[in-house]
Design a protein around this motif. Sequence first.
Motif, PDB file in Angstrom:
ATOM      1  N   UNK A   9       0.810  -1.628  -0.054  1.00 39.31           N
ATOM      2  CA  UNK A   9       0.042   0.180   0.268  1.00 39.31           C
ATOM      3  C   UNK A   9       0.764   1.174  -0.207  1.00 39.31           C
ATOM      4  N   UNK A  10       0.301   2.129  -0.167  1.00 36.09           N
ATOM      5  CA  UNK A  10       0.393   4.024  -0.106  1.00 36.09           C
ATOM      6  C   UNK A  10       0.306   4.467   0.705  1.00 36.09           C
ATOM      7  N   UNK A  11       0.775   6.120   1.048  1.00 31.62           N
ATOM      8  CA  UNK A  11       0.382   6.287   1.321  1.00 31.62           C
ATOM      9  C   UNK A  11       0.992   6.867   3.000  1.00 31.62           C
ATOM     10  N   UNK A  12       0.641   6.993   3.955  1.00 29.62           N
ATOM     11  CA  UNK A  12       1.169   6.889   5.759  1.00 29.62           C
ATOM     12  C   UNK A  12       1.743   5.650   6.192  1.00 29.62           C
ATOM     13  N   UNK A  13       0.569   4.558   5.253  1.00 28.47           N
ATOM     14  CA  UNK A  13       0.345   3.560   6.224  1.00 28.47           C
ATOM     15  C   UNK A  13       1.364   2.277   5.074  1.00 28.47           C
ATOM     16  N   UNK A 145       7.120   2.855  -9.118  1.00 29.10           N
ATOM     17  CA  UNK A 145       6.411   2.401 -10.498  1.00 29.10           C
ATOM     18  C   UNK A 145       5.665   1.332  -9.289  1.00 29.10           C
ATOM     19  N   UNK A 146       5.072   1.459  -8.684  1.00 32.21           N
ATOM     20  CA  UNK A 146       3.733   1.654  -7.763  1.00 32.21           C
ATOM     21  C   UNK A 146       3.259   2.147  -6.949  1.00 32.21           C
ATOM     22  N   UNK A 147       4.008   2.970  -6.493  1.00 33.66           N
ATOM     23  CA  UNK A 147       3.663   3.841  -4.621  1.00 33.66           C
ATOM     24  C   UNK A 147       4.831   5.513  -5.568  1.00 33.66           C
ATOM     25  N   UNK A 148       4.163   5.852  -6.936  1.00 33.02           N
ATOM     26  CA  UNK A 148       4.878   7.345  -6.380  1.00 33.02           C
ATOM     27  C   UNK A 148       5.518   8.090  -5.641  1.00 33.02           C
ATOM     28  N   UNK A 149       4.507   8.707  -4.692  1.00 28.09           N
ATOM     29  CA  UNK A 149       4.561   9.195  -3.785  1.00 28.09           C
ATOM     30  C   UNK A 149       5.608   9.124  -2.793  1.00 28.09           C
ATOM     31  N   UNK A 150       5.455   7.301  -2.333  1.00 34.16           N
ATOM     32  CA  UNK A 150       6.983   7.213  -1.592  1.00 34.16           C
ATOM     33  C   UNK A 150       7.578   7.250  -2.442  1.00 34.16           C
TER      34      UNK A 150
END
Length: 279
Positions: A9-13, A145-150
Amino acid sequence: MAFQPTMPFGGTAGWSFLTRTMETQKAAMQASPVVKRDMDYFRANIAKVGSAEDLVKDYTLLKVALGAFGLQEDLPNKFFVRKVLEEGVFDQTSLANRLSDPRYGAFSKAFGFGGAGVPRTVLSGFPDEILSAYSDQTFEVAVGDTQPELRLALGLERELDRVLKGATSADAHWFGVMGSPPLRNVFETAFGLPESFAALDIDQQLRVFRTRADAIFGAPEVADFAAPEMLEGLRDRFLLLTELDGGSANLASTPVLGLLSGAAGSIGSASVLSALYSA
């Protein structure tokens, strides 16, 4: 097959998961056949490179060199890369100094082809320096590639440090942020600025960046974000707003933004810009 990190998963988690597993995942990436082959080749051959021409002629060496600075998309642009390297950074009119993206200056300075002495490629510690950066950047690209923000969150501290070291004045620091695609994305997202913002006059952008930084963080200058707690706050806000908006950097219409920044309710892009410019 290219290395693929585990990113459920992305975001804060996702950031929390990534920081817990990063050491193990980076070790797995470094051991993957393609990455290991390129890194071993660079270590064995970079000392033989005595000029920018030598570097751009070798695909693998150039791939690692550009990748270490997040400039891998310039791999086909050999003439441009050679010019950036050959002109160096000592002359303020050199290409690297005229480009708004501070990564080019860091790239040119690191190799030292534009100076009067020998290039830095012959230094014993040079391979480790570049390969450490290449490893970090390659991992970030794989994550992105899967979570740009990270990917942006991972590189935030490094890119901010690069801007702060590359300029001396407070205004120049903000201009450095504007010229760095990764940093601009993070700051614009954290400040809730719409996509149309980048089309404004550069001095107007400077005023808005400074005003928003002060209003949200109580920190009007880029140098303020070098403090660990400020950097963490910037990263957390960026990740939270990206997550709430479904991954979009255009957050001007996100209802929660009004709550986070002390405004009332959700307002459109035009209203956001009007309020910012009149501040």
